[in-house]
Design a protein around this motif. Sequence first.
Motif, PDB file in Angstrom:
ATOM      1  N   ARG A   1      12.542  11.789  -2.477  1.00  0.00           N
ATOM      2  CA  ARG A   1      12.303  11.109  -3.895  1.00  0.00           C
ATOM      3  C   ARG A   1      11.040  10.484  -3.906  1.00  0.00           C
ATOM      4  O   ARG A   1      10.210  10.538  -4.626  1.00  0.00           O
ATOM      5  CB  ARG A   1      13.242  10.238  -4.389  1.00  0.00           C
ATOM      6  N   TYR A   2      10.791   9.500  -2.844  1.00  0.00           N
ATOM      7  CA  TYR A   2       9.586   8.670  -2.602  1.00  0.00           C
ATOM      8  C   TYR A   2       8.559   9.767  -2.399  1.00  0.00           C
ATOM      9  O   TYR A   2       7.381   9.542  -3.000  1.00  0.00           O
ATOM     10  CB  TYR A   2       9.867   7.940  -1.308  1.00  0.00           C
ATOM     11  N   ALA A   3       8.658  11.025  -1.565  1.00  0.00           N
ATOM     12  CA  ALA A   3       7.449  11.772  -1.383  1.00  0.00           C
ATOM     13  C   ALA A   3       6.914  12.504  -2.629  1.00  0.00           C
ATOM     14  O   ALA A   3       5.877  12.954  -2.834  1.00  0.00           O
ATOM     15  CB  ALA A   3       7.924  12.805  -0.249  1.00  0.00           C
ATOM     16  N   GLU A   4       7.899  12.772  -3.664  1.00  0.00           N
ATOM     17  CA  GLU A   4       7.650  13.410  -4.813  1.00  0.00           C
ATOM     18  C   GLU A   4       6.894  12.400  -5.651  1.00  0.00           C
ATOM     19  O   GLU A   4       6.106  13.188  -6.547  1.00  0.00           O
ATOM     20  CB  GLU A   4       9.116  13.954  -5.646  1.00  0.00           C
ATOM     21  N   GLN A   5       7.210  11.193  -5.612  1.00  0.00           N
ATOM     22  CA  GLN A   5       6.308  10.343  -6.423  1.00  0.00           C
ATOM     23  C   GLN A   5       5.118   9.743  -5.819  1.00  0.00           C
ATOM     24  O   GLN A   5       4.224   9.393  -6.853  1.00  0.00           O
ATOM     25  CB  GLN A   5       7.264   9.030  -6.872  1.00  0.00           C
ATOM     26  N   VAL A   6       4.949   9.857  -4.625  1.00  0.00           N
ATOM     27  CA  VAL A   6       3.933   9.109  -3.866  1.00  0.00           C
ATOM     28  C   VAL A   6       2.905  10.013  -3.178  1.00  0.00           C
ATOM     29  O   VAL A   6       3.534  10.590  -2.313  1.00  0.00           O
ATOM     30  CB  VAL A   6       4.300   7.986  -3.094  1.00  0.00           C
ATOM     31  N   PRO A   7       1.639  10.392  -3.415  1.00  0.00           N
ATOM     32  CA  PRO A   7       0.933  11.363  -2.841  1.00  0.00           C
ATOM     33  C   PRO A   7       0.806  10.784  -1.273  1.00  0.00           C
ATOM     34  O   PRO A   7       0.781   9.440  -0.849  1.00  0.00           O
ATOM     35  CB  PRO A   7      -0.479  11.268  -3.400  1.00  0.00           C
ATOM     36  N   ALA A   8       0.385  11.727  -0.559  1.00  0.00           N
ATOM     37  CA  ALA A   8       0.339  11.296   0.915  1.00  0.00           C
ATOM     38  C   ALA A   8      -0.853  10.483   1.283  1.00  0.00           C
ATOM     39  O   ALA A   8      -0.757   9.561   2.276  1.00  0.00           O
ATOM     40  CB  ALA A   8       0.294  12.846   1.823  1.00  0.00           C
ATOM     41  N   PHE A   9      -2.181  10.936   0.805  1.00  0.00           N
ATOM     42  CA  PHE A   9      -3.351  10.489   1.487  1.00  0.00           C
ATOM     43  C   PHE A   9      -4.160   9.740   0.220  1.00  0.00           C
ATOM     44  O   PHE A   9      -4.871   8.651   0.467  1.00  0.00           O
ATOM     45  CB  PHE A   9      -4.078  11.272   2.180  1.00  0.00           C
ATOM     46  N   VAL A  10      -4.264  10.261  -0.934  1.00  0.00           N
ATOM     47  CA  VAL A  10      -5.300  10.014  -1.991  1.00  0.00           C
ATOM     48  C   VAL A  10      -4.304   9.315  -3.138  1.00  0.00           C
ATOM     49  O   VAL A  10      -3.701  10.094  -3.793  1.00  0.00           O
ATOM     50  CB  VAL A  10      -6.065  11.160  -2.483  1.00  0.00           C
ATOM     51  N   PRO A  11      -4.681   8.214  -3.466  1.00  0.00           N
ATOM     52  CA  PRO A  11      -3.901   7.402  -4.644  1.00  0.00           C
ATOM     53  C   PRO A  11      -4.040   8.047  -6.027  1.00  0.00           C
ATOM     54  O   PRO A  11      -5.117   8.667  -6.016  1.00  0.00           O
ATOM     55  CB  PRO A  11      -4.212   5.823  -4.534  1.00  0.00           C
ATOM     56  N   ARG A  12      -3.284   7.910  -6.746  1.00  0.00           N
ATOM     57  CA  ARG A  12      -3.397   8.432  -7.959  1.00  0.00           C
ATOM     58  C   ARG A  12      -4.031   6.927  -8.884  1.00  0.00           C
ATOM     59  O   ARG A  12      -3.566   5.912  -9.037  1.00  0.00           O
ATOM     60  CB  ARG A  12      -2.018   8.630  -8.697  1.00  0.00           C
TER      61      ARG A  12
ATOM     62  N   PRO B   1       0.938  -1.320  -0.039  1.00  0.00           N
ATOM     63  CA  PRO B   1      -0.095  -0.158  -0.204  1.00  0.00           C
ATOM     64  C   PRO B   1       0.688   1.201   0.040  1.00  0.00           C
ATOM     65  O   PRO B   1       0.374   2.369  -0.495  1.00  0.00           O
ATOM     66  CB  PRO B   1      -0.896   0.004   1.516  1.00  0.00           C
ATOM     67  N   TYR B   2       2.037   1.125   0.625  1.00  0.00           N
ATOM     68  CA  TYR B   2       2.889   2.362   0.461  1.00  0.00           C
ATOM     69  C   TYR B   2       3.429   2.837  -0.871  1.00  0.00           C
ATOM     70  O   TYR B   2       4.068   3.906  -1.162  1.00  0.00           O
ATOM     71  CB  TYR B   2       4.232   2.064   1.676  1.00  0.00           C
ATOM     72  N   ALA B   3       3.166   1.866  -1.870  1.00  0.00           N
ATOM     73  CA  ALA B   3       3.583   2.393  -3.103  1.00  0.00           C
ATOM     74  C   ALA B   3       2.556   3.341  -3.795  1.00  0.00           C
ATOM     75  O   ALA B   3       2.792   3.824  -4.966  1.00  0.00           O
ATOM     76  CB  ALA B   3       3.486   0.930  -4.133  1.00  0.00           C
ATOM     77  N   TYR B   4       1.353   3.311  -3.202  1.00  0.00           N
ATOM     78  CA  TYR B   4       0.171   4.165  -3.716  1.00  0.00           C
ATOM     79  C   TYR B   4      -0.115   5.304  -2.891  1.00  0.00           C
ATOM     80  O   TYR B   4      -0.463   6.436  -3.138  1.00  0.00           O
ATOM     81  CB  TYR B   4      -1.042   3.281  -3.740  1.00  0.00           C
ATOM     82  N   VAL B   5       0.244   5.377  -1.735  1.00  0.00           N
ATOM     83  CA  VAL B   5      -0.193   6.346  -0.636  1.00  0.00           C
ATOM     84  C   VAL B   5       1.082   6.248   0.385  1.00  0.00           C
ATOM     85  O   VAL B   5       1.250   5.253   0.906  1.00  0.00           O
ATOM     86  CB  VAL B   5      -1.211   6.623  -0.160  1.00  0.00           C
ATOM     87  N   ARG B   6       1.517   7.168   0.951  1.00  0.00           N
ATOM     88  CA  ARG B   6       2.430   7.462   1.948  1.00  0.00           C
ATOM     89  C   ARG B   6       2.013   7.121   3.183  1.00  0.00           C
ATOM     90  O   ARG B   6       2.693   6.743   4.064  1.00  0.00           O
ATOM     91  CB  ARG B   6       3.306   8.898   1.877  1.00  0.00           C
ATOM     92  N   HIS B   7       0.730   7.243   3.564  1.00  0.00           N
ATOM     93  CA  HIS B   7       0.101   7.152   4.950  1.00  0.00           C
ATOM     94  C   HIS B   7      -1.318   6.325   4.866  1.00  0.00           C
ATOM     95  O   HIS B   7      -2.256   6.701   5.062  1.00  0.00           O
ATOM     96  CB  HIS B   7      -0.128   8.490   5.532  1.00  0.00           C
ATOM     97  N   PRO B   8      -0.848   5.085   4.393  1.00  0.00           N
ATOM     98  CA  PRO B   8      -2.182   4.118   4.103  1.00  0.00           C
ATOM     99  C   PRO B   8      -2.856   4.124   5.257  1.00  0.00           C
ATOM    100  O   PRO B   8      -4.229   3.845   5.096  1.00  0.00           O
ATOM    101  CB  PRO B   8      -1.654   2.864   3.449  1.00  0.00           C
ATOM    102  N   GLN B   9      -2.414   3.924   6.399  1.00  0.00           N
ATOM    103  CA  GLN B   9      -3.235   3.657   7.860  1.00  0.00           C
ATOM    104  C   GLN B   9      -3.854   4.927   8.165  1.00  0.00           C
ATOM    105  O   GLN B   9      -5.097   4.712   8.684  1.00  0.00           O
ATOM    106  CB  GLN B   9      -2.074   3.077   8.933  1.00  0.00           C
TER     107      GLN B   9
END
Length: 87
Positions: free
Chosen positions: A67-78, A7-15
């Motif tokens: 770099r990870y934060a630039e690619q993966v949104p915080a809460f809402v997945p792309r 899940p961390y591949a889609y959002v940085r804070h899935p929990q």
Amino acid sequence: ALATAGPYAYVRHPQYAGFILVMFGFVLQWPTLLTLAMFPVLVWMYVRLARQEEREAIAAFGDAYARYAEQVPAFVPRWRRVIQDIG
């Protein structure tokens, strides 16, 4: 180690994103004065907690986390990426 799979591949804070969705469900299911009042307060608290954790992650992982934060949104997945990975 920096978690970037699952899940961390889609959002940085899935929990936290999941918890906010659950709270939103409570607001829809039981729209009482208490749930309506507490929802924005709890969302604000979890967003603030996530930002604090991100500062700690930058301190611990440096450019790798940036770099990870630039690619993966915080809460809402792309959703385009989610659908692409599923299909």
